[in-house]
Design a protein around this motif. Structure first.
Motif, PDB file in Angstrom:
ATOM      1  N   UNK A 270       0.841  -1.201   0.000  1.00  0.00           N
ATOM      2  CA  UNK A 270       0.000   0.000   0.000  1.00  0.00           C
ATOM      3  C   UNK A 270       0.875   1.250   0.000  1.00  0.00           C
ATOM      4  N   UNK A 271       0.346   2.333  -0.540  1.00  0.00           N
ATOM      5  CA  UNK A 271       1.143   3.557  -0.576  1.00  0.00           C
ATOM      6  C   UNK A 271       1.541   3.994   0.829  1.00  0.00           C
ATOM      7  N   UNK A 272       0.723   3.711   1.818  1.00  0.00           N
ATOM      8  CA  UNK A 272       1.045   4.075   3.198  1.00  0.00           C
ATOM      9  C   UNK A 272       2.279   3.344   3.700  1.00  0.00           C
ATOM     10  N   UNK A 273       2.636   2.245   3.056  1.00  0.00           N
ATOM     11  CA  UNK A 273       3.860   1.496   3.369  1.00  0.00           C
ATOM     12  C   UNK A 273       4.954   1.816   2.350  1.00  0.00           C
ATOM     13  N   UNK A 274       4.565   1.932   1.093  1.00  0.00           N
ATOM     14  CA  UNK A 274       5.533   2.189   0.021  1.00  0.00           C
ATOM     15  C   UNK A 274       6.307   3.486   0.249  1.00  0.00           C
ATOM     16  N   UNK A 275       5.690   4.460   0.888  1.00  0.00           N
ATOM     17  CA  UNK A 275       6.380   5.741   1.093  1.00  0.00           C
ATOM     18  C   UNK A 275       7.597   5.609   2.009  1.00  0.00           C
ATOM     19  N   UNK A 276       7.691   4.465   2.697  1.00  0.00           N
ATOM     20  CA  UNK A 276       8.844   4.217   3.567  1.00  0.00           C
ATOM     21  C   UNK A 276       9.873   3.291   2.935  1.00  0.00           C
TER      22      UNK A 276
END
Length: 455
Positions: A270-276
């Motif tokens: 998810x983007x909420x994870x991908x951003x890290x």
């Protein structure tokens, strides 16, 4: 013929999207390695077997028109159980506004009912589904990305106001206990219209008199079977820290320091994870902005076991739809007899979920139980906390599902899933015509197809 490399494809994430991409790639002869950060498959499908029964923390039930999921279950010999006899009980819930429990029979004439005359009989949890379906200009779910509907990418509040509803009707009809965004200001109406169009399309695909299914041993058994069918299986406990896209291939860096080379990468995070996760070369423009800004819904499910059938003594329905901390308190019937309540699941969303996520599990359970008892004295001392699952505090989910705020569909949806060099993206947030579990499967299918054209 596919030319061999250390791996043709590395798939990041063993949820439905990643596993479906891996399956399709393997079926065409690709050498695929699936990396999963956790010690289980499923991603945001999670059957809480440790509670003694399959309390579904994600993927609650399979829509009767979810053709990709149903075909996958059949292919792997997973028995599906019709949940229609159980779903009828979900209609048996009362509404809680402030300190008052309002029976459904009382709602049409209740002084707190702010809905227009034609809708007085609709309960708030029904109204927020019926309204987008009834007033929907989308002829099919895929139309949500058609530029002719760009003017609908406004807040749910503005859209409802455009239908003549006042602030009280919007508050009760959408804002409290919302499943997309914190309130009607925080979500695009176009997303809700897309969801409604998908629901309508699903009805046409569903068998007569069937609303949905669950899997015999929990919905998580479906991704588990998908993973077991892969030639290399799944490499667990392998969180990814960075992905390099080079001219001659890709390199995936894991937290243990290992580096895995492949010709292509499919990333289902998810983007909420991908951003890290570091990406080299970095994403740019609106795609980078989308990864940074797209939000995921805070949802925490709190599981409670009743000591006695206290609902038989106060004249109210077992389930409650509240405007306070417990959110939607659903009576769950996961035993052999669909009329028997096995446990309760409190679906706590938005800022309430964030509030209890800051506590220990025991304190969160106690707070929810106290809030229920304050609403319903008959429940005092009659509920036992047996566990919870927080999607917001799960580092490999960081929320239960993605949602778009006003203006973000026009800004991001058409471009945010495009390939970046040798990196391809999938996940429910990147589906074009489906929602939920079916969306994850659709996006994995698309990403797998993209890679096959380049191998």
């Amino acid at each position: 013929m596919i030319k061999r490399a250390p791996h043709d494809v590395v798939v990041i994430g063993a949820g439905l999207a990643g596993l479906n991409a891996a399956y399709l790639l393997e079926a065409e002869g690709a050498d695929v390695l699936v990396l999963e950060a956790q010690a289980r498959v499923g991603g945001r499908i999670h059957s809480m077997r440790q509670l003694g029964r399959n309390a579904e923390a994600g993927g609650t039930y399979i829509g009767a028109g979810y053709t990709r999921i149903i075909e996958t279950a059949e292919r792997h010999g997973i028995k599906l159980i019709d949940v229609t006899p159980t779903l009828q009980f979900f209609r048996e819930q009362d509404l809680v506004l402030g300190a008052e429990i309002i029976r459904q029979a009382e709602w049409p004439d209740h002084p707190a009912n702010p809905f227009p005359a034609r809708d007085k009989a609709l309960m708030p949890w029904t109204y927020r589904r019926v309204l987008p379906m009834r007033e929907n200009p989308l002829a099919s779910p895929g139309e949500w990305l058609d530029p002719k509907h760009a003017d609908l990418d406004i807040s749910m509040r503005d859209w409802m106001r455009g239908l003549g509803l006042d602030d009280d009707a919007i508050e009760i009809g959408y804002s409290f206990n919302s499943t997309f965004g914190d309130d009607a200001n925080d979500v695009s109406a176009l997303l809700l219209l897309f969801r409604a169009a998908f629901s309508t399309a699903q009805r046409a695909l569903a068998p007569k008199d069937t609303l949905g299914f669950t899997a015999e041993n929990g919905v998580e058994s479906i991704p588990a079977a998908m993973a077991q069918s892969l030639r290399r299986g799944v490499q667990f406990e392998s969180p990814v820290t960075a992905i390099e896209s080079r001219r001659d291939g890709a390199v995936v860096h894991c937290v243990d320091g290992s580096r895995i080379k492949a010709r292509h990468v499919v990333c289902s995070a998810p983007f909420s994870v991908l951003r890290n996760i570091g990406i080299d070369p970095p994403l740019a423009g609106l795609q980078a902005e989308a990864v940074t800004r797209l939000r995921s819904q805070a949802v925490t499910q709190v599981y409670l076991r009743p000591k006695t059938p206290y609902w038989e003594h106060d004249g109210h329905a077992p389930s409650l739809f509240t405007d306070s901390l417990p959110g939607m308190l659903a009576a769950v019937r996961s035993g052999a007899n669909p009329s028997t309540i096995t446990h309760f699941a409190a679906w706590v969303t938005g800022h309430h979920a964030v509030e209890i996520d800051a506590l220990s599990e025991a304190d969160a359970g106690r707070l929810v139980i106290e809030a229920i008892a304050a609403i319903r004295p008959a429940a005092r001392g009659q509920l036992e906390f047996i566990g919870l699952h927080s999607w917001g505090s799960d580092p490999y989910a960081a929320g239960a599902w993605a949602y778009f705020r006003p203006g973000e569909i026009n800004r991001y949806a058409r471009i945010m899933g495009k390939p970046h060099g040798r990196i391809h993206f999938c996940g429910e947030h990147l589906a074009r015509s489906s929602r939920g579990m079916e969306a994850a499967m659709e996006s994995g299918e698309r990403a797998g197809g993209e890679v096959l054209t380049r191998l």
